[in-house]
Motif scaffolding. Structure first.
Motif, short mmCIF file in Angstrom:
data_model
loop_
_atom_site.label_atom_id
_atom_site.label_comp_id
_atom_site.label_asym_id
_atom_site.label_seq_id
_atom_site.Cartn_x
_atom_site.Cartn_y
_atom_site.Cartn_z
N ASP A 146 0.88 -1.17 0.00
CA ASP A 146 0.00 0.00 0.00
C ASP A 146 0.91 1.21 0.00
N ILE A 147 0.71 2.12 -0.97
CA ILE A 147 1.68 3.20 -1.16
C ILE A 147 1.02 4.54 -1.49
N GLN A 148 1.84 5.55 -1.34
CA GLN A 148 1.65 6.87 -1.91
C GLN A 148 2.93 7.12 -2.70
N PHE A 149 2.98 8.19 -3.48
CA PHE A 149 4.19 8.47 -4.26
C PHE A 149 4.46 9.97 -4.21
N SER A 150 5.66 10.34 -3.81
CA SER A 150 5.98 11.76 -3.63
C SER A 150 5.93 12.55 -4.93
N GLY A 151 6.07 11.87 -6.07
CA GLY A 151 6.08 12.56 -7.34
C GLY A 151 4.72 12.67 -8.02
N HIS A 158 -3.16 5.74 -9.63
CA HIS A 158 -4.28 4.86 -9.95
C HIS A 158 -4.49 4.76 -11.46
N GLN A 159 -4.53 5.89 -12.14
CA GLN A 159 -4.73 5.89 -13.59
C GLN A 159 -3.61 5.15 -14.31
N GLY A 176 -6.18 7.74 1.35
CA GLY A 176 -5.04 8.40 0.71
C GLY A 176 -3.93 7.47 0.24
N PHE A 177 -4.29 6.24 -0.21
CA PHE A 177 -3.26 5.35 -0.72
C PHE A 177 -3.80 4.47 -1.83
N ILE A 178 -2.86 3.83 -2.52
CA ILE A 178 -3.15 2.86 -3.57
C ILE A 178 -2.58 1.52 -3.14
N HIS A 179 -3.34 0.45 -3.32
CA HIS A 179 -2.86 -0.91 -3.11
C HIS A 179 -2.40 -1.42 -4.46
N LEU A 180 -1.19 -1.96 -4.53
CA LEU A 180 -0.68 -2.60 -5.74
C LEU A 180 -0.22 -4.00 -5.38
N ASP A 181 -0.50 -4.96 -6.25
CA ASP A 181 0.00 -6.30 -6.00
C ASP A 181 0.38 -6.98 -7.30
#
Length: 188
Positions: A146-151, A158-159, A176-181
């Motif tokens: 589960d992340i956010q990205f400073s950039g 998400h897009q 305020g986060f995205i789950h990626l797997d």
């Protein structure tokens, strides 16, 4: 490092995605579906900041078709269960997904990690205290983050992840986060 020679050096991106390079890491077979042939020759680096431990990690984890075992061990330690401290093998394909998203967004920002590996005990506790935690979460297999990205903002991540269609993409705008797997492509 484990390497594999590609017998077809001029594969199209589509062929490459369909015939994903298989890398054996002694722990199982890992496919790398997110990297085009041209980019597969590059060194792959990521930067992380763990929001719970306040630790930072910047490393090159792969070059071409070779993963750096020492770097992968650092990632395993960094993305350990934040509650129990338990360390688990992190799927290198997950790192490749993060690297590909970073490249698609044209940014060299820092991934802000909310959760990496979760032990069954931690996952069970989270299921009791909040909704939306899967009982068979890929976090427990070292295949999710589960992340956010400073950039970029989470809508951009998400897009980008949706367009790539590689692995699972969970969108949590309120949190305020995205789950990626690195599992099958699916969204929620």
């Amino acid at each position: 490092m484990v390497t594999e020679k590609n017998s077809q050096p001029n594969l199209s991106r589509r062929s490459f995605l369909l015939k994903s390079t298989q890398l054996v890491l002694g722990l199982g077979v890992v496919s790398v579906p997110t990297i085009s042939c041209a980019k597969a020759l590059e060194k792959r680096s990521l930067s992380f900041f763990h929001t719970r431990s306040q630790q930072e990690l910047t490393l090159t984890y792969a070059s071409g078709n070779a993963y750096d075992r020492k770097a992968l061990m650092q990632v395993n330690q960094f993305l350990r269960d934040y509650q129990t401290g338990q360390v688990h093998v992190i799927d290198p394909k997950l790192l490749d997904i993060l690297w590909a998203i970073q490249g698609e967004m044209g940014s060299k920002g820092v991934y802000e990690v909310i959760s990496g590996y979760r032990s069954p005990k931690t996952n069970k506790g989270l299921r009791r205290s909040s909704g939306g935690v899967a009982s068979h979460s890929l976090h427990m297999k070292g295949q999710a983050v589960d992340i956010q990205f400073s950039g970029a903002n989470i809508d951009q991540i998400h897009q980008c992840a949706m367009a790539m269609q590689s692995g699972g993409v969970g969108y949590y705008p309120r949190a305020g986060f995205i789950h990626l797997d690195s599992g099958q492509f699916r969204t929620w």
